[in-house]
Design a protein around this motif. Structure first.
Motif, PDB file in Angstrom:
ATOM      1  N   THR A  18       0.821  -1.220   0.000  1.00  0.00           N
ATOM      2  CA  THR A  18       0.000   0.000   0.000  1.00  0.00           C
ATOM      3  C   THR A  18       0.856   1.272   0.000  1.00  0.00           C
ATOM      4  OG1 THR A  18      -1.775  -1.185   1.112  1.00  0.00           O
ATOM      5  CG2 THR A  18      -1.844   1.209   1.196  1.00  0.00           C
ATOM      6  N   GLY A  74      -7.398  -0.689   0.946  1.00  0.00           N
ATOM      7  CA  GLY A  74      -8.608   0.107   0.741  1.00  0.00           C
ATOM      8  C   GLY A  74      -8.876   1.066   1.884  1.00  0.00           C
ATOM      9  N   PHE A  77      -6.323   3.959   1.555  1.00  0.00           N
ATOM     10  CA  PHE A  77      -6.617   4.885   0.469  1.00  0.00           C
ATOM     11  C   PHE A  77      -7.907   5.677   0.725  1.00  0.00           C
ATOM     12  CE2 PHE A  77      -3.674   2.443  -2.327  1.00  0.00           C
ATOM     13  CZ  PHE A  77      -2.891   3.516  -2.689  1.00  0.00           C
ATOM     14  N   GLY A 122      -9.531   3.592  -3.184  1.00  0.00           N
ATOM     15  CA  GLY A 122      -9.792   2.973  -1.885  1.00  0.00           C
ATOM     16  C   GLY A 122     -11.111   2.230  -1.854  1.00  0.00           C
TER      17      GLY A 122
END
Length: 172
Positions: A18, A74, A77, A122
Motif C-alpha cells: 500500500t 482500501g 486509500f 480505496g
C-alpha cells in the motif's frame, strides 16, 4: 497453504504494498504534472512509475493471496482520499504540511487527493475484499476411503468384447 498463513501473508502484502502504490501514484502524477507544466513534455519515467503502481495495485486487488491485503489497502486509500475532501468542506487543515514530502510527491498527493481518485481507488479495493469467494481457501481434492476402488461398477454389465457404443443403455 493454510488459511492462517494465507491471511498473514495478506497482512504483510497489504502493509508493504500500500505505501509503495501510494508513493508510486503520488510521484508519477506529481512528476508528470510538474514536467508537463514546466517543459511542455511528457516525463516517461513518471509514466513508467504510474504503470508500475498500476500493476502492483492490480496485484493487490486481484490476488488470490488474501482479501486482508486489499482491505488494508482500501482502508488506507479511503482515509487518505477523505482528508482533502474534508478540508474542502471546511474542516481544519488535515493534509500534511508542504515541507513534509518532496515536491513531486506533494504535488502528486494534492493532485490525486483533490480530484477524488485516491478515494475511488480505496473504495475499489474495499469492494474487492468483500467478495465471499476471496475469503474461502482453495478447495483441496477429496480424499477417498481405502474401500474405494476403480473396478467395474456393479450396476453396469461386465465388459465383453466389442460392444455397440452407440446404444445409450445396456440391453441383453
Amino acid at each position: 497453504m493454510s488459511n492462517g498463513a494465507r491471511h498473514v501473508l495478506g497482512v504483510v502484502a497489504g502493509l508493504l504494498l500500500t505505501p509503495l502504490i501510494a508513493a508510486g501514484l503520488w510521484y508519477g502524477a506529481g512528476e508528470l504534472r510538474l514536467t508537463t507544466a514546466q517543459e511542455a513534455q511528457i516525463s516517461w519515467p513518471a509514466v513508467g512509475v504510474l504503470v508500475a503502481a498500476g500493476i502492483v495495485l492490480a496485484f493487490l486487488a486481484g490476488s488470490r493471496l488474501s482479501p486482508v491485503a486489499s482491505l488494508l489497502g482500501g482502508l488506507s486509500f479511503v482515509t487518505l482520499g477523505l482528508l482533502p475532501l474534508l478540508e474542502m468542506m471546511g474542516m481544519q487543515l488535515l493534509l500534511p504540511p508542504q515541507f513534509l514530502l518532496p515536491n513531486p510527491l506533494q504535488v502528486g498527493y494534492v493532485t490525486i487527493g483533490y480530484t477524488g481518485l485516491q478515494l475511488v481507488l480505496g473504495v475499489v479495493l474495499l469492494m474487492v475484499s468483500f467478495f465471499p469467494s476471496r475469503w474461502r481457501s482453495i478447495a483441496e481434492p477429496p480424499v477417498y476411503s481405502p474401500a474405494y476402488s476403480e473396478g467395474p461398477s456393479p450396476y453396469l454389465p461386465p465388459p465383453s468384447g466389442a460392444e455397440d457404443a452407440t446404444r445409450p443403455m445396456y440391453r441383453e
